[in-house]
Enzyme design. Structure first.
Site, PDB file in Angstrom:
ATOM      1  N   GLN A 127      -2.897   5.901  -4.496  1.00 30.00           N
ATOM      2  CA  GLN A 127      -3.192   7.185  -3.870  1.00 30.00           C
ATOM      3  C   GLN A 127      -2.657   8.381  -4.666  1.00 30.00           C
ATOM      4  OE1 GLN A 127      -1.920   5.441   0.206  1.00 30.00           O
ATOM      5  NE2 GLN A 127      -3.332   7.080   0.707  1.00 30.00           N
ATOM      6  N   HIS A 229       0.235  -2.282  -2.022  1.00 32.76           N
ATOM      7  CA  HIS A 229      -0.302  -1.330  -1.054  1.00 32.76           C
ATOM      8  C   HIS A 229      -1.827  -1.277  -1.247  1.00 32.76           C
ATOM      9  CE1 HIS A 229       0.694   2.430   1.520  1.00 32.76           C
ATOM     10  NE2 HIS A 229      -0.616   2.347   1.491  1.00 32.76           N
ATOM     11  N   ASN A 274       2.158  -3.702   2.326  1.00 29.40           N
ATOM     12  CA  ASN A 274       1.991  -2.582   3.238  1.00 29.40           C
ATOM     13  C   ASN A 274       0.885  -2.883   4.242  1.00 29.40           C
ATOM     14  OD1 ASN A 274       2.361   0.377   3.971  1.00 29.40           O
ATOM     15  ND2 ASN A 274       0.166   0.311   3.562  1.00 29.40           N
ATOM     16  N   GLU A 275       1.232  -2.895   5.518  1.00 31.23           N
ATOM     17  CA  GLU A 275       0.248  -2.904   6.605  1.00 31.23           C
ATOM     18  C   GLU A 275      -0.793  -4.021   6.482  1.00 31.23           C
ATOM     19  OE1 GLU A 275      -1.401   1.007   6.983  1.00 31.23           O
ATOM     20  OE2 GLU A 275       0.510   1.891   7.566  1.00 31.23           O
ATOM     21  N   TYR A 406       2.992   6.104  13.302  1.00 27.68           N
ATOM     22  CA  TYR A 406       2.448   7.463  13.282  1.00 27.68           C
ATOM     23  C   TYR A 406       2.209   8.043  14.666  1.00 27.68           C
ATOM     24  CZ  TYR A 406       1.277   7.262   8.259  1.00 27.68           C
ATOM     25  OH  TYR A 406       1.328   7.206   6.893  1.00 27.68           O
ATOM     26  N   GLU A 488       6.694   4.818   7.485  1.00 27.73           N
ATOM     27  CA  GLU A 488       5.765   5.938   7.282  1.00 27.73           C
ATOM     28  C   GLU A 488       5.593   6.650   8.608  1.00 27.73           C
ATOM     29  OE1 GLU A 488       1.839   5.079   5.674  1.00 27.73           O
ATOM     30  OE2 GLU A 488       2.689   3.695   4.197  1.00 27.73           O
ATOM     31  N   GLU A 545      -6.917   9.757   0.118  1.00 28.37           N
ATOM     32  CA  GLU A 545      -6.848   9.144   1.441  1.00 28.37           C
ATOM     33  C   GLU A 545      -7.945   8.074   1.581  1.00 28.37           C
ATOM     34  OE1 GLU A 545      -4.560   9.039   3.577  1.00 28.37           O
ATOM     35  OE2 GLU A 545      -5.666   8.211   5.280  1.00 28.37           O
ATOM     36  N   TRP A 546      -7.929   7.093   0.688  1.00 30.29           N
ATOM     37  CA  TRP A 546      -8.808   5.928   0.758  1.00 30.29           C
ATOM     38  C   TRP A 546     -10.268   6.339   0.965  1.00 30.29           C
ATOM     39  CZ3 TRP A 546      -5.968   2.534  -1.445  1.00 30.29           C
ATOM     40  CH2 TRP A 546      -4.602   2.467  -1.210  1.00 30.29           C
TER      41      TRP A 546
HETATM   42  C1  GBH Z   1      -1.095   4.688   6.413  1.00 29.74           C
HETATM   43  O1  GBH Z   1      -1.592   3.798   7.369  1.00 29.74           O
HETATM   44  C2  GBH Z   1      -1.316   4.092   5.025  1.00 29.74           C
HETATM   45  O2  GBH Z   1      -0.261   3.219   4.681  1.00 29.74           O
HETATM   46  C3  GBH Z   1      -1.445   5.147   3.967  1.00 29.74           C
HETATM   47  O3  GBH Z   1      -1.899   4.564   2.786  1.00 29.74           O
HETATM   48  C4  GBH Z   1      -2.362   6.257   4.447  1.00 29.74           C
HETATM   49  O4  GBH Z   1      -2.549   7.243   3.477  1.00 29.74           O
HETATM   50  C5  GBH Z   1      -1.755   6.858   5.698  1.00 29.74           C
HETATM   51  O5  GBH Z   1      -1.721   5.877   6.676  1.00 29.74           O
HETATM   52  C6  GBH Z   1      -2.545   8.017   6.280  1.00 29.74           C
HETATM   53  O6  GBH Z   1      -3.766   7.582   6.790  1.00 29.74           O
HETATM   54  O7  GBH Z   1     -10.170   5.070  10.902  1.00 29.74           O
HETATM   55  O8  GBH Z   1     -10.132   4.514  13.239  1.00 29.74           O
HETATM   56  O9  GBH Z   1     -10.527   2.791  11.613  1.00 29.74           O
HETATM   57  C7  GBH Z   1      -1.497   4.247   8.711  1.00 29.74           C
HETATM   58  C8  GBH Z   1      -2.177   3.287   9.661  1.00 29.74           C
HETATM   59  C9  GBH Z   1      -4.194   2.148  10.073  1.00 29.74           C
HETATM   60  C10 GBH Z   1      -4.178   4.473  10.213  1.00 29.74           C
HETATM   61  C11 GBH Z   1      -5.720   2.151   9.941  1.00 29.74           C
HETATM   62  C12 GBH Z   1      -5.695   4.500  10.113  1.00 29.74           C
HETATM   63  C13 GBH Z   1      -7.707   3.299  10.567  1.00 29.74           C
HETATM   64  C14 GBH Z   1      -8.186   3.767  11.895  1.00 29.74           C
HETATM   65  N1  GBH Z   1      -3.630   3.341   9.533  1.00 29.74           N
HETATM   66  N2  GBH Z   1      -6.236   3.278  10.646  1.00 29.74           N
HETATM   67  S1  GBH Z   1      -9.879   4.039  11.906  1.00 29.74           S
END
Ligand code: GBH
Length: 587
Positions: A127, A229, A274-275, A406, A488, A545-546
């Site tokens: 990222q 990650h 990570n996650e 979060y 995070e 942001e992916w």
């Molecule tokens: C983090 O995940 C990541 O570790 C990080 O890389 C990323 O930049 C950061 O969040 C901010 O987004 O779009 O409704 O399908 C946090 C947990 C889990 C939150 C997956 C978003 C997708 C929900 N994430 N989720 S949806």
């Protein structure tokens, strides 16, 4: 790095992947191919071709051309201008403890963060780094997703350059040091260190991360290192399906051992992955870009999860043997789950949601060595059971509980009830069979749980009031006396990417209030006895942001993505975050 690596491409993937070279007939549809006499072969995945490719070939054939940054050598830090360290006007009170206290928010003298509390910032290699093809890095699945796959290319943004942190890390670290940040959590790019994910080690990458770590230590910043990650080396995805195959376990452990050996003398805190909930649910990957896989789509995440548990636990034990003083865990994620009503069914829905999210990984690692009963029941028909020996190795394979915490969400039973959902595998909520909402029930007024973040992050609301309960839940359910880290937390200011005025971007009041209230919520949890030892804000700088590209922003610093060599700027939220520790951390 030009040592070749032999790997297999399945027929359909090869036809698609080789298309940029233009040597293959472009009219061949991806699910069929032609034999020598020109007849269509209906099942091309039955055939596989061994190729010998070097790193450059992989980029050329499988990704396509990438953008280079203007800056392609490591830049020394420039002094942070004193003028940029002037905090913004206060949100609630003067941000510095020496300043005047405002009556609306007096310091609570019974709260404190200990001297050793690790407050810091977080990032991830893919990222922030850019320099994707430089210094021998091999491609990862995310390079293919960003370059080749519709729905992953937001406004043609790729992570090719992004923050150019690969060359600008000295400046980045100087800027977080200037605000007194105590800890920096970052991830290593697996395919930078091992371009094929296995086999040869790229010494240039080791040198790079050595300098990142040494620069942290020069500033008295404690590095926390994540091995993985989400940026799976492409070769591993194309050879055996990445995390879908247990073949990844040995490769991950071999990679971990390289990292532990190289950096373990200076890095105490390690996160393996990570996650896993998130990257396992990324499967199935889009068809025709990677190795075809025959596991039914809905089962794939659980194969991934099993590989993760095996890889994590083996890396954990190896790490402890190589670095006896290390602190190793993986990063969990998920919001706090609140029953929408006080009905029994909603309570059951909440439990199922914990089971199929956090419990999927945390019950095995922290409680029993095995999956929660609901997950085990669901997976029993297709997933091999873990052996006794594996369960023993998984159980207890973490020294702390790290959670990316979060937000929070309401849960409730599906229409028609949980049992009916469980009996109907075509119910969209199957197999978790828990419904979700961000609003209170109509009877409770129907309000949002808290202010919404950017619409591009529709999962995220500022629900900081729930944080103390959340941390207590983790302590009571999984941590078992282990320390907890909020690994995070962060917020996407609504519509920030639409703003054009720098001063407007830098003033981010909702993110400020998120960090203000979140830090106070952690103080409450601490005062209640929760063994919380640190928190890492996502993120220290705007980044990739992916699948959302640059369209939503999580940074506490602004960067101009059209030229990341231009100065970064602190947003007001960074000062807000810092001020909590100026006020409440014991000296
Ligand atoms: C983090 O995940 C990541 O570790 C990080 O890389 C990323 O930049 C950061 O969040 C901010 O987004 O779009 O409704 O399908 C946090 C947990 C889990 C939150 C997956 C978003 C997708 C929900 N994430 N989720 S949806």
């Amino acid at each position: 790095m030009s040592r070749p690596y032999l790997f297999l491409l399945a027929g359909a993937a090869a036809a698609q992947a080789l298309e940029p070279r233009q040597t293959f007939n472009q009219s061949i549809p991806p699910t069929t191919t032609l034999n020598d006499s020109g007849s269509v072969i209906e099942n091309p995945t039955a055939f596989a071709t061994p190729f010998v490719l070097n790193v450059e070939d992989m980029w050329d054939l499988l990704v396509g051309s990438v953008t280079s940054a203007a800056t392609t050598t490591t830049v020394s830090a420039t002094p942070v201008p004193a003028s940029s360290l002037i905090p913004p006007p206060p949100l609630y009170y003067s941000p510095f403890p020496t300043g005047q206290q405002y009556p609306m928010e007096l310091k609570n003298e019974s709260w404190s963060f200990s001297r050793s509390f690790l407050w810091g910032v977080a990032s991830a290699a893919f990222q922030i780094e850019g320099a994707v093809r430089d210094d021998g890095r091999g491609p990862s699945v995310w390079d293919v997703l960003g370059h080749r796959v519709t729905n992953y290319e937001v406004n043609n943004y790729t992570a090719d350059v992004v923050d150019n942190n690969y060359y600008l890390y000295k400046e980045d670290l100087a800027r977080i040091a200037a605000l007194g940040v105590k800890a920096y959590s970052f991830s290593l790019s697996w395919s930078r260190i091992m371009p094929f994910g296995r086999g040869p080690v790229n010494q240039v990458a080791i040198d790079h991360y050595n300098d990142v770590i040494n620069t942290c230590l020069e500033y008295d910043i404690i590095p926390l290192v994540t091995l993985y990650h989400w940026d799976t080396p492409l070769v591993l995805q194309d050879t055996y399906g990445g995390w879908l195959s247990e073949d990844i376990v040995n490769d991950f452990v071999a990679y971990a051992s390289v990292a532990f050996a190289a950096f373990g003398d200076r890095v105490t805190y390690w996160f393996t992955v990570n996650e896993p909930i998130v990257f396992c649910q990324q499967y199935p990957l889009p068809a025709h870009y990677f190795k075809n896989f025959t596991i039914p789509a809905e089962h794939q995440q659980f194969y991934c999860g099993q590989s993760v548990l095996l890889a994590h636990s083996q890396a954990y034990h190896l790490g402890k043997s190589m670095m006896p003083n290390s602190i190793i865990a993986y990063k969990n994620n998920g919001g706090y789950k609140i029953p929408l009503t006080n009905s029994t069914e909603d309570a059951q829905a909440v439990q199922r949601a914990w089971d199929f999210n956090e419990g999927w990984f945390s019950d095995p690692v922290y409680l029993t060595g095995d999956y929660p009963a609901s997950v085990k029941n669901y997976t029993a028909s297709f997933l091999r059971p873990l052996t006794q020996q594996e369960m023993q190795s998984i159980n207890g394979s973490a020294d702390i509980y790290a959670h990316d915490a979060y937000t929070s969400q309401f849960y409730f039973a599906p229409d028609g009830g949980i049992d009916a959902c469980l009996a109907n595998s075509s119910n969209p909520l199957y197999p978790t069979c828990a419904n979700t909402s961000y609003t209170y029930s109509a009877a409770d007024g129907g309000w949002l749980i808290g202010p919404a973040a950017d619409p591009g992050a529709s999962w995220l609301h500022k629900a900081t009031d729930w944080v103390p309960q959340f941390l207590n839940y983790i302590a009571d359910t999984w941590a078992g006396g282990r320390p907890i880290v909020v690994s995070e937390f962060g917020f996407a200011e609504p519509f920030e990417a639409d703003k054009t005025l720098l001063q407007d971007i830098l003033y981010d009041p909702l993110r400020m209030s998120y960090y203000h209230d979140y830090t106070r919520a952690m103080l409450i949890a601490l005062s209640e006895g929760v063994n919380l030892i640190g928190c890492l804000a996502w993120s220290f700088v705007d980044n990739f942001e992916w699948a959302s590209g640059f369209s939503i922003r999580f940074g506490m610093q602004y960067v101009n993505f059209s030229d990341p060599a231009l100065p970064r700027y602190y947003k007001a939220s960074f000062f807000e975050y810092k001020s909590a520790f100026d006020i409440y951390q014991e000296q």
